[in-house]
Design a protein around this motif. Structure first.
Motif, mmCIF file in Angstrom:
data_model
loop_
_atom_site.group_PDB
_atom_site.id
_atom_site.type_symbol
_atom_site.label_atom_id
_atom_site.label_comp_id
_atom_site.label_asym_id
_atom_site.label_seq_id
_atom_site.Cartn_x
_atom_site.Cartn_y
_atom_site.Cartn_z
ATOM 1 N N SER A 71 0.806 -1.216 0.000
ATOM 2 C CA SER A 71 0.000 0.000 0.000
ATOM 3 C C SER A 71 0.839 1.264 0.000
ATOM 4 O O SER A 71 0.342 2.329 0.222
ATOM 5 C CB SER A 71 -0.907 0.013 1.235
ATOM 6 N N GLY A 72 2.089 1.110 -0.246
ATOM 7 C CA GLY A 72 2.944 2.283 -0.274
ATOM 8 C C GLY A 72 3.882 2.276 0.909
ATOM 9 O O GLY A 72 3.831 1.406 1.759
ATOM 10 N N PRO A 73 4.727 3.219 0.961
ATOM 11 C CA PRO A 73 5.700 3.263 2.051
ATOM 12 C C PRO A 73 5.011 3.432 3.394
ATOM 13 O O PRO A 73 3.939 3.988 3.492
ATOM 14 C CB PRO A 73 6.582 4.463 1.692
ATOM 15 N N MET A 74 5.682 2.958 4.409
ATOM 16 C CA MET A 74 5.163 3.093 5.771
ATOM 17 C C MET A 74 5.153 4.569 6.154
ATOM 18 O O MET A 74 5.905 5.364 5.631
ATOM 19 C CB MET A 74 6.049 2.307 6.742
ATOM 20 N N PRO A 75 4.251 4.959 7.067
ATOM 21 C CA PRO A 75 4.211 6.361 7.483
ATOM 22 C C PRO A 75 5.573 6.808 7.980
ATOM 23 O O PRO A 75 6.199 6.130 8.760
ATOM 24 C CB PRO A 75 3.185 6.365 8.619
ATOM 25 N N ASN A 76 5.979 7.940 7.510
ATOM 26 C CA ASN A 76 7.274 8.477 7.929
ATOM 27 C C ASN A 76 7.033 9.843 8.546
ATOM 28 O O ASN A 76 7.205 10.864 7.923
ATOM 29 C CB ASN A 76 8.212 8.572 6.728
ATOM 30 N N THR A 77 6.569 9.830 9.769
ATOM 31 C CA THR A 77 6.234 11.095 10.418
ATOM 32 C C THR A 77 6.775 11.064 11.832
ATOM 33 O O THR A 77 7.185 10.028 12.337
ATOM 34 C CB THR A 77 4.716 11.321 10.425
ATOM 35 N N GLU A 78 6.768 12.192 12.475
ATOM 36 C CA GLU A 78 7.242 12.303 13.840
ATOM 37 C C GLU A 78 6.099 12.756 14.726
ATOM 38 O O GLU A 78 5.350 13.654 14.386
ATOM 39 C CB GLU A 78 8.396 13.307 13.930
ATOM 40 N N MET A 79 5.961 12.075 15.830
ATOM 41 C CA MET A 79 4.898 12.423 16.771
ATOM 42 C C MET A 79 5.527 12.545 18.143
ATOM 43 O O MET A 79 6.093 11.592 18.676
ATOM 44 C CB MET A 79 3.821 11.336 16.777
ATOM 45 N N GLU B 108 -4.375 18.676 6.134
ATOM 46 C CA GLU B 108 -4.018 19.326 4.871
ATOM 47 C C GLU B 108 -2.652 18.906 4.351
ATOM 48 O O GLU B 108 -2.401 18.973 3.145
ATOM 49 C CB GLU B 108 -4.045 20.850 5.059
ATOM 50 N N SER B 109 -1.766 18.449 5.243
ATOM 51 C CA SER B 109 -0.383 18.217 4.825
ATOM 52 C C SER B 109 0.027 16.755 4.755
ATOM 53 O O SER B 109 1.127 16.453 4.321
ATOM 54 C CB SER B 109 0.574 18.945 5.776
ATOM 55 N N MET B 110 -0.870 15.843 5.154
ATOM 56 C CA MET B 110 -0.466 14.438 5.204
ATOM 57 C C MET B 110 -1.441 13.578 4.426
ATOM 58 O O MET B 110 -2.625 13.921 4.286
ATOM 59 C CB MET B 110 -0.404 13.943 6.662
ATOM 60 N N PRO B 111 -0.977 12.420 3.914
ATOM 61 C CA PRO B 111 -1.882 11.470 3.261
ATOM 62 C C PRO B 111 -2.974 11.036 4.240
ATOM 63 O O PRO B 111 -2.788 11.034 5.461
ATOM 64 C CB PRO B 111 -0.969 10.297 2.889
ATOM 65 N N GLU B 112 -4.108 10.650 3.682
ATOM 66 C CA GLU B 112 -5.283 10.376 4.511
ATOM 67 C C GLU B 112 -5.030 9.267 5.531
ATOM 68 O O GLU B 112 -5.398 9.401 6.708
ATOM 69 C CB GLU B 112 -6.461 9.976 3.601
ATOM 70 N N ALA B 113 -4.377 8.156 5.104
ATOM 71 C CA ALA B 113 -4.164 7.025 6.020
ATOM 72 C C ALA B 113 -3.258 7.427 7.180
ATOM 73 O O ALA B 113 -3.519 7.108 8.345
ATOM 74 C CB ALA B 113 -3.555 5.848 5.260
ATOM 75 N N GLU B 114 -2.215 8.161 6.852
ATOM 76 C CA GLU B 114 -1.288 8.585 7.895
ATOM 77 C C GLU B 114 -1.940 9.594 8.827
ATOM 78 O O GLU B 114 -1.755 9.542 10.054
ATOM 79 C CB GLU B 114 -0.032 9.184 7.265
ATOM 80 N N ALA B 115 -2.716 10.522 8.232
ATOM 81 C CA ALA B 115 -3.382 11.541 9.038
ATOM 82 C C ALA B 115 -4.378 10.912 10.005
ATOM 83 O O ALA B 115 -4.466 11.305 11.178
ATOM 84 C CB ALA B 115 -4.097 12.549 8.132
ATOM 85 N N THR B 116 -5.102 9.931 9.518
ATOM 86 C CA THR B 116 -6.097 9.261 10.370
ATOM 87 C C THR B 116 -5.432 8.603 11.573
ATOM 88 O O THR B 116 -5.905 8.697 12.705
ATOM 89 C CB THR B 116 -6.863 8.195 9.562
ATOM 90 N N GLN B 117 -4.320 7.936 11.319
ATOM 91 C CA GLN B 117 -3.586 7.266 12.401
ATOM 92 C C GLN B 117 -3.075 8.271 13.426
ATOM 93 O O GLN B 117 -3.193 8.068 14.638
ATOM 94 C CB GLN B 117 -2.416 6.475 11.811
ATOM 95 N N LEU B 118 -2.533 9.389 12.951
ATOM 96 C CA LEU B 118 -1.974 10.388 13.840
ATOM 97 C C LEU B 118 -3.066 11.119 14.620
ATOM 98 O O LEU B 118 -2.926 11.406 15.814
ATOM 99 C CB LEU B 118 -1.121 11.374 13.048
ATOM 100 N N LEU B 119 -4.195 11.408 13.962
ATOM 101 C CA LEU B 119 -5.295 12.101 14.636
ATOM 102 C C LEU B 119 -5.878 11.259 15.765
ATOM 103 O O LEU B 119 -6.298 11.792 16.795
ATOM 104 C CB LEU B 119 -6.386 12.455 13.620
ATOM 105 N N ALA B 120 -5.883 9.936 15.588
ATOM 106 C CA ALA B 120 -6.386 9.044 16.634
ATOM 107 C C ALA B 120 -5.491 9.115 17.865
ATOM 108 O O ALA B 120 -5.965 9.112 19.016
ATOM 109 C CB ALA B 120 -6.465 7.610 16.115
ATOM 110 N N GLN B 121 -4.213 9.204 17.637
ATOM 111 C CA GLN B 121 -3.279 9.329 18.761
ATOM 112 C C GLN B 121 -3.487 10.653 19.490
ATOM 113 O O GLN B 121 -3.435 10.713 20.725
ATOM 114 C CB GLN B 121 -1.838 9.218 18.260
ATOM 115 N N ILE B 122 -3.734 11.717 18.726
ATOM 116 C CA ILE B 122 -3.972 13.028 19.339
ATOM 117 C C ILE B 122 -5.244 13.018 20.169
ATOM 118 O O ILE B 122 -5.288 13.548 21.283
ATOM 119 C CB ILE B 122 -4.022 14.117 18.251
ATOM 120 N N ASP B 123 -6.309 12.408 19.639
ATOM 121 C CA ASP B 123 -7.577 12.344 20.379
ATOM 122 C C ASP B 123 -7.396 11.618 21.711
ATOM 123 O O ASP B 123 -7.969 12.018 22.736
ATOM 124 C CB ASP B 123 -8.640 11.627 19.538
#
Length: 913
Positions: free
Chosen positions: A425-433, A664-679
């Motif tokens: 499904s593409g590269p693994m999320p490459n973000t910092e939290m 606005e700045s991240m792919p939908e799958a990655e954004a969804t995962q990160l937003l869940a952590q924030i919630d």
């Protein structure tokens, strides 16, 4: 010269009193041959012993050269016998285990005469009695006449003023008796000779004076000393007082010689006694050898284990002790009132864990602490075996294969694996939290820096203890651009490492995954064999961060190519670009290393090991690069990547602002995962922490500090982490105590921000292993020491038996002037020799026993993960101490026997057989 005035001697046996001498009055000339005649029991020998100082008179006075002996002490009588009197006995009284020469020399030894002088005078004395050719014989190899002549030579060796002969011909035939009497007559020409005999014919023939005794009284004197002679002698030059003689004392060497020769006559008993005495030494020595070997093994385990688990101090760390206490507190909180005993209730452990996790994150001021270490405050540097300052220097390494650049570090292999597992499904999320780079969970490094020496050596000695070179052409790195490949003890390297290093083609991984997901059966990867030359010929290319920077002359900005999609292609282009200013660093493989067979732990986990010199080179090169110099010195307020001033955003952020930017700045799958952590964090009331962290991460991309980090700039005074290594648990404990003292001091000074939080991984290990081993060793040594004490007592008993056997020898030595202390010294020397031999036998047997012990232990552990060699190793210092202990204990055991020997009456001793 010699005057007996009213001498009386009485012996008391039980209730019976025997008067041996009853008022004897005799005065002797300086030079005469006096024979004392009388029946057995008349007191002849008693008189002779009193004149010779072996026995003491009961009443009266004995004057020597006009000096009374009433106040003589033991030491005075010893000197008198040694310097003024010589004895010749009926039974010869030679020491059987000494040679003829040694028997004659003995009196001179007591007088302190040098070795050369002793030998010269002894030979002369023996030649005088006709035995100059019998020097090396033992008494048992001689006839009676010869032995008596040896006795005469011994009597005159010290040039005494008086020669006392007790029945010198009693055990000889007529012809030999005449020979002996002729010698005595010759001697009497220049000294006083007093002979006790039963033979009146010999007395009449050879004596110049005959004194007859009967029942302890002088009945006749054929040539008494007259008043006229006294007046004549008085006019001669006579000493007015006792001549001062050198105090005689038996040397330790003589005592040892006498005892050693005696022991040689009883070789079997001496060996058995020594072996019995050595049993305790063997037991203690074996325990000491095993304890020393085990302690050495433990020290090795500690040293090598601590090289793997250093004391870690991170710039940001979690207080795990506080975290654990927080979780324990959570269990105690939330008491439920009116509980239903038939119901189960939840406990908020996880929520408390997450809250505590956030609150226990601490920042360490490593700059100040590094200065503290470098200045060796509180002696902290002395406790450190190695120290590693980590600066998070990126090590981007490539290899060239078929003219194609392939990244080998950080390894892209696991990226490929996770992509396939996630279904392509593409590269693994490459973000910092919240500061945690999620990509680090599946990116890994196979290149590892080796520990440097404490004193600036390129490689720490610990590495040399743990690893050995493989192959004739292998060598340790000596330059910054040299590395070693690490294999295991069986000369194997994992296929993961081979794929990572592109020694095996990385594309095979993708092909094998495609085969698996295509439903094909996965074939086992075949074992590949590589020659040493193949691995040593590998070359790698390191790309420091400055290599990705390119200056745009037109827009006057710097372009960062590290964010290009196809980095392999960009790097390949750099290698082929001859005009590029900052070239990649060519890395050569200098050697191959593997763990030593006896290594219990190893400090390297990567496949390639490099030195700190490479890190230092990269830091220096990047810090001096044009882009870093431009940002730091020329454009501190300008972003060199945009040409614009750094933003100063004072906007108040909200959680909604954060979520909006993420959407606005991240792919939908990655954004969804990160937003869940924030919630989830918002539910725990951590809104402010999330906003502050988000602002920090966002601002770091367009700040002066953020740009320096992006450029790869490193401040050598501000490491990102410090790893401190020690050689033992004790040093590690001292190190933590030193850090705790540092923390207390800065807190007392009101500088709590300088306090250090550290991670002590080995703190969970049992640091008291050495103490336990020592306690067990001490207990075992205590038990075995009992046998050593028993052995010493046994040696004391054997020594007492020796005293009984050598009673006559004691009398002989006393007759020659040996003091009680000298006699005691002889038997102490004997016990000391036995103790020394026992100790040496014990140590020798122990050393021999350690050989099969080591062989057996090694054979049992050879096929385990840790082969144990030389587990039994007796330290030289310990062996010497045990020998000394053996000697000391036997000397103590011989104190009583040697004291008893010293107290023996010389007269009684001479009568013993």
């Amino acid at each position: 010269m010699l005057k007996l005035k009213d001498i009386k001697k009485s012996y008391v046996t039980g209730d019976t009193k025997v008067d041996a001498l009853k008022g004897v009055n005799i005065e002797f000339r300086k030079c005469e041959f006096v024979s004392i005649l009388g029946p057995s029991g008349c007191g002849k020998t008693t008189l002779l012993n009193i004149v010779g100082g072996l026995d003491q008179y009961t009443e009266g006075d004995l004057s020597i050269n006009g000096i009374s002996t009433k106040h003589y002490k033991d030491r005075d009588w010893d000197d008198y016998r040694n310097h003024s009197v010589g004895f010749v006995f009926q039974s010869y009284n030679l020491i059987p285990h000494q040679t003829v020469l040694s028997n004659v020399e003995l009196a001179l030894t007591l007088s302190g005469v040098s070795k050369d002088e002793r030998r010269k005078r002894a030979v002369a004395a023996l030649e005088k009695v006709g035995l100059g050719d019998q020097l090396k014989k033992k008494p048992s190899q001689m006839s009676g006449g010869q032995m008596q002549r040896v006795a005469i030579a011994r009597a005159i060796i010290n040039d005494p003023e008086i020669l006392l002969a007790d029945e010198p011909t009693g055990a000889l035939d007529t012809e030999t008796s005449v020979q002996v009497m002729e010698i005595l007559k010759e001697i009497s020409k220049d000294r006083l000779v007093i002979m006790v005999t039963h033979n009146p014919e010999l007395a009449e023939t050879y004596s110049t004076r005959i004194i007859k005794l009967l029942d302890g009284v002088v009945t006749d004197d054929s040539n008494p000393y007259t008043v006229a002679e006294f007046k004549s002698d008085k006019t001669e030059k006579m000493p007015s007082k006792k001549k001062k003689q050198k105090q005689n004392s038996m040397s330790h060497k003589t005592a040892i010689s006498l005892s050693f020769n005696n022991l040689l006559t009883k070789k079997g008993r001496t060996f058995m006694t020594s072996f019995a005495g050595s049993i305790g030494i063997i037991g203690i020595a074996l325990i000491l050898a095993l304890s020393s070997g085990i302690q050495g093994f433990i020290d090795k385990v500690q040293r090598e284990t601590l090289s793997t688990y250093p004391l870690q101090i991170m710039s940001e760390t979690v207080d795990y002790s506080g975290l654990l206490m927080g979780m324990q507190a959570a269990q105690a909180e939330g008491v439920i009132e009116n509980k239903d005993p038939n119901a189960i209730y939840s406990s908020d452990i996880m929520g408390q864990f997450l809250k505590t996790l956030l609150s226990e994150v601490r920042k360490n001021d490593l700059s100040n602490f590094k200065n503290y270490i470098d200045n060796n405050e509180d002696g902290i540097y002395d406790l450190i075996s190695a120290i590693d300052y980590d600066y998070n220097v990126a090590l981007n390494v490539y290899s060239m294969k078929d003219d194609k650049a392939v990244q080998v570090n950080p390894s892209p292999i696991m990226n490929l694996v996770f992509e396939k597992v996630m279904g392509g499904s593409g590269p693994m999320p490459n973000t910092e939290m919240m500061g945690q780079d999620m990509s680090q969970m599946y990116n890994f490094d196979m290149w590892q820096q080796m520990l440097a020496g404490k004193k600036g050596e390129l490689i720490n000695d610990l590495l040399f203890d743990q690893y050995e070179l493989v192959g004739e052409n292998s060598k340790w790195p000596s330059k910054y651009d040299e590395v070693v490949i690490v294999v295991d003890g069986e000369n194997r390297i994992s296929d993961l490492a081979l794929y990572t290093l592109n020694i095996k083609d990385q594309s095979i991984i993708e092909e094998r995954f495609d085969a698996i997901f295509g439903g094909q059966e996965l074939e086992t990867d075949e074992i590949t064999k590589y020659t040493m030359e193949e691995l040593l010929s590998q070359k790698f290319y390191l790309a420091p961060s400055d290599i990705y920077l390119e200056y745009d002359e037109e827009n006057k900005i710097w372009i960062d190519h590290s964010e290009d999609k196809d980095m392999n292609a960009y790097f390949q282009k750099l290698l082929s670009d001859d005009d590029k200013g900052n070239d990649p660093i060519e890395i050569k493989v200098s050697g191959i290393i593997r763990p030593k067979p006896d290594a219990v732990a190893t400090s390297l986990t990567g496949a390639v090991a490099y030195t700190s010199a490479l890190t230092d080179y990269i830091i220096e090169r990047v810090n001096k690069s044009d882009a870093v110099v431009s940002q730091m010195n020329e454009n501190k307020d300008i972003d060199i990547f945009t040409g614009l001033p750094f933003p100063k955003d004072d906007k108040e952020w909200t959680i909604e602002d954060v979520k909006k930017i993420i959407k606005e700045s991240m792919p939908e799958a990655e954004a969804t995962q990160l937003l869940a952590q924030i919630d989830m964090a918002v539910m725990m009331g951590k809104d402010k922490e999330i906003i502050d962290k988000f602002k920090e991460e966002m601002s770091s991309k367009s700040t002066y500090e953020g740009n320096l980090k992006k450029l790869g700039y490193v401040d050598l005074d501000a490491p990102s982490s410090i790893n401190i290594y020690t050689s033992s648990f004790e040093e590690k404990d001292l190190l933590t105590e030193t850090i705790d003292r540092y923390n207390k001091r800065v807190k007392d000074e009101g500088k709590e921000e300088l306090a250090i939080e550290y991670t002590d991984i080995v703190g969970l290990l049992m640091s008291s292993i050495s103490t336990i081993i020592n306690i067990i060793s001490y207990v075992l040594i205590g038990f075995v020491s009992i046998s050593l004490v028993v052995s010493s007592i046994m040696i004391g008993i054997i020594t007492y038996i020796s005293v009984l056997e050598r009673t006559k020898e004691i009398g002989i030595l006393r007759a020659m002037g040996a003091s009680k202390k000298d006699i005691s010294r002889v038997f102490k020397a004997e016990t000391g020799i036995v103790g020394l031999f026992s100790g040496l036998v014990g140590i020798g047997v122990t050393v021999l026993l350690t050989i099969p012990i080591n062989i057996i232990v090694f054979a049992l552990t050879e096929n385990t993960s840790t082969a144990v060699s030389n587990i039994a190793k007796l330290p030289v210092g310990g062996a010497i101490i045990l020998v000394i202990i053996s000697v000391v204990l036997t000397l103590i055991g011989g104190l009583i026997p040697s004291k008893l020997a010293a107290k023996k009456d010389p007269v009684e001793a001479l009568r013993s057989e």
